[in-house]
Enzyme design. Structure first.
Site, PDB file in Angstrom:
ATOM      1  N   CYS A   1      49.651  38.100  59.455  1.00  0.00           N
ATOM      2  CA  CYS A   1      49.535  37.920  60.902  1.00  0.00           C
ATOM      3  C   CYS A   1      50.648  38.657  61.622  1.00  0.00           C
ATOM      4  CB  CYS A   1      49.610  36.456  61.266  1.00  0.00           C
ATOM      5  SG  CYS A   1      48.120  35.540  60.888  1.00  0.00           S
TER       6      CYS A   1
ATOM      7  N   CYS B   1      48.559  38.250  86.678  1.00  0.00           N
ATOM      8  CA  CYS B   1      48.222  39.237  87.713  1.00  0.00           C
ATOM      9  C   CYS B   1      47.594  40.495  87.115  1.00  0.00           C
ATOM     10  CB  CYS B   1      49.476  39.633  88.494  1.00  0.00           C
ATOM     11  SG  CYS B   1      49.831  38.545  89.887  1.00  0.00           S
TER      12      CYS B   1
ATOM     13  N   LYS C   1      61.592  21.882  64.820  1.00  0.00           N
ATOM     14  CA  LYS C   1      62.533  22.885  65.320  1.00  0.00           C
ATOM     15  C   LYS C   1      63.404  22.314  66.436  1.00  0.00           C
ATOM     16  CE  LYS C   1      60.134  27.018  63.846  1.00  0.00           C
ATOM     17  NZ  LYS C   1      59.285  28.186  64.163  1.00  0.00           N
TER      18      LYS C   1
HETATM   19 ZN   LIG Z   1      49.259  36.313  89.524  1.00  0.00          ZN
END
Ligand SMILES: [Zn+2]
Lengths: 174, 386
Positions: free
Chosen positions: B214, B193, B85
């Site tokens: 998939c 996070c 690609k």
């Molecule tokens: Zn973080």
């Protein structure tokens, strides 16, 4: 643990959990993590052999980042064996290793490019919940085992894979 | 970059943005370096857009090859099937705009070796390198256009370590929703996070048939997400308009949820916590700069007192100090326990890591870390041998 059969659930519960959150770039901690990986894999393989349900071989390279082996599945009394390989990602164990069966690349829709098996929608959430306690042994038990059980019969029945004559007599071991 | 309005100048319509007062500094586009990770349905289109915009330098990363199965998407052509690609992209992009410096990396960034190459390429010295405010990186922006969580976590790791601002993009596996997200290490939530946010497709999960495949894909959804991503990138690089922190897209409902994500002080990613500490430490300097800017703006406003306040100001987020005042609607702290408020139409893709229930801890539950690594490996090899 929605999405797995009773047998898989009871097996995975017996694989010991890991404690060290470390990946291949973490030096000494990675050595510690590799010890834990070995111990969990040894226990899992011993359990499989004791139950006569041995189904894979796996060993790492020197730094523990590349693993190679074999896995097999018995369908209609015939054993179908495949090469197995995977890399430990740099973000391990936050992300699971992507298990590859290169011989089946392009042969099934349940696979990403490069022969990486396509896991169910249940796998990644369970891995995330159990980070860093799950290791390679858990990934094999929850990911590859059920994948083979679902895909091999289908691949055989649709004629995509054929049994190799030389595998027909062997009972265990590669 | 010529602003001359003649048929032979490929940049004349772009430079017209300056004449119209939309962008004051369009020619600066030639000085920017952008890294695009994942040259698939989104990344290849983003690369073409930036190439046509006259970006200075593009770094392209992918390890995959072009397949005929990709032809339902934009950019690649059937005769490129079998090429990597990255090579196919360079072939096409050079033809479109030879002014752009193109670097291609045919690597898997999630492996240890691939990651090393990734970091080296991002930090390589470059004559275009601008003042990136303490960042170790040699690029101005990283765009993540990959299709999986694992690779996004790797881009996150690299950008956290380098203090590199990046934008993440994604299209759902059912092809009917997508999102873009701006990530500034230490300042916004990083990708680790909190579990990733995705747009609910509006399809009942129980009726969604995933068996046998998939992922699905549509050139429309991917083109739209690529457009949103590059639009946000242009605004970020050339500093015009409002840069979105998170923008979702639901194709079935034509719904675009937005929100902001604050960093999680307990983030599992060490580099993220380090960047958060640095961002916190730099607050006095930031406040000083904000005050100076406010004073300068006030002086300018006084000079131009006869003219009403410029419309642009109300959209200029740099005037909003997020450390004071009420948190804007849709701000989500990227913290443990994702029970926190999420705007309608957004949901967490993965659960939080669960804290282990210590009362359930038994002798056998955990491995006991003992013994020598080589001995353990030999034990495993012994089990492998029969
Ligand atoms: Zn973080």
């Amino acid at each position: 643990m929605e999405g797995w059969d009773v047998n898989t659930k009871s097996t995975v519960a017996k694989i010991p959990l890991l404690t060290t959150r470390a990946g291949p770039r973490d030096g000494e901690l990675w050595t510690q993590r590799r010890k834990e990986e070995f111990m969990a894999l040894i226990k899992y393989m011993e359990m499989n052999k004791a139950k006569d349900s041995d189904w894979f071989r796996i060993a790492p390279n020197a730094d523990g980042t590349k693993w190679k082996g074999k896995c097999w599945y018995v369908h209609n009394l015939l054993k179908y064996e495949f090469d197995l390989q995977f890399d430990i990602p740099v973000t391990y164990p936050a992300t699971a290793p992507e298990l590859e069966l290169p011989e089946l690349d392009g042969k099934t829709a349940k696979m990403y490019r490069g022969g990486k098996i396509c896991l169910t929608i249940h796998f990644k959430p369970l891995w995330a919940k159990n980070c860093p306690r799950f290791g390679i042994a858990h990934a094999l038990c929850l990911g590859l085992g059920p994948w083979l059980a679902a895909e091999v019969p289908h691949l055989v029945d649709t004629g995509v894979i054929q049994h190799k004559e030389k595998q027909s007599q062997s009972s265990s071991g590669p | 970059m010529s602003a001359e309005v003649v048929d032979s100048n490929p940049y004349s319509r772009l430079m017209a943005l300056k004449r119209m007062g939309i962008v004051n500094n369009y020619e600066e586009i030639r000085s920017f370096s952008v890294a695009i990770v994942g040259i698939g349905g989104v990344g290849s289109v983003a690369a073409e857009m930036l190439t046509r915009c006259g970006i200075g330098r593009l770094l392209l990363y992918d390890y995959d090859t072009v397949e005929l199965a990709n032809m339902n998407r934009l950019f690649f052509r059937p005769e490129q099937a079998g090429m990597t690609k990255t090579d196919a992209a360079v072939q096409t992009l050079v033809g479109i705009n030879p002014d752009v410096d193109l670097e291609s990396y045919t690597i898997n960034i999630t492996t240890v070796d691939g990651f090393k190459t990734f970091i080296e390429s991002l930090t390589r010295d470059n004559k275009r390198k601008r003042n990136t405010g303490g960042s170790k990186s040699g690029v101005d922006l990283v765009l993540s256009c990959v299709d999986n969580y694992e690779a996004r976590m790797v881009v996150n790791q690299a950008c956290n370590e380098l203090g590199q601002t990046w934008m993440e993009s994604g299209v759902s596996e059912d092809a009917v929703s997508g999102h873009i997200q701006l990530l500034i290490p230490g300042e916004t939530a990083c990708f680790a996070c909190a579990p990733p946010l995705v747009v609910a497709s509006g399809v009942d999960e129980r009726t969604l048939k995933r068996e046998g495949v998939c992922a699905a894909s549509l050139p429309t959804t991917m083109g739209i997400v690529a457009g949103l991503l590059v639009q946000n990138s242009l605004k970020y690089l050339l500093q015009f308009g409002q840069v979105s922190k998170y923008l979702g897209y639901s194709a079935l409902k034509d719904f675009f949820p937005t929100m902001e994500l604050r960093p999680n002080p307990q983030c599992a990613n060490l580099a993220c916590r380090q960047r958060q500490g640095e961002y916190e430490a730099a607050k006095p300097a930031r406040d000083l700069a904000a005050r100076a800017k406010a004073d300068a703006d006030a002086a300018e406003a006084a000079l131009a007192s006869k003219v009403p306040v410029h419309d642009e100001n109300e959209w200029n987020i740099s005037l909003v100090d997020d450390d004071e005042g009420v948190a804007p609607l849709g701000v989500v702290a990227g913290q443990q326990g994702s029970a926190g408020y999420l705007p309608e139409g957004l949901l967490r893709e993965l659960p939080d890591a669960e804290v282990f229930d210590e009362s359930a801890r038994t002798e056998e539950a955990f491995v006991k870390p003992e013994g020598d690594l080589d001995d353990l490996q030999k034990q495993l090899e012994a089990l492998n041998a029969f």
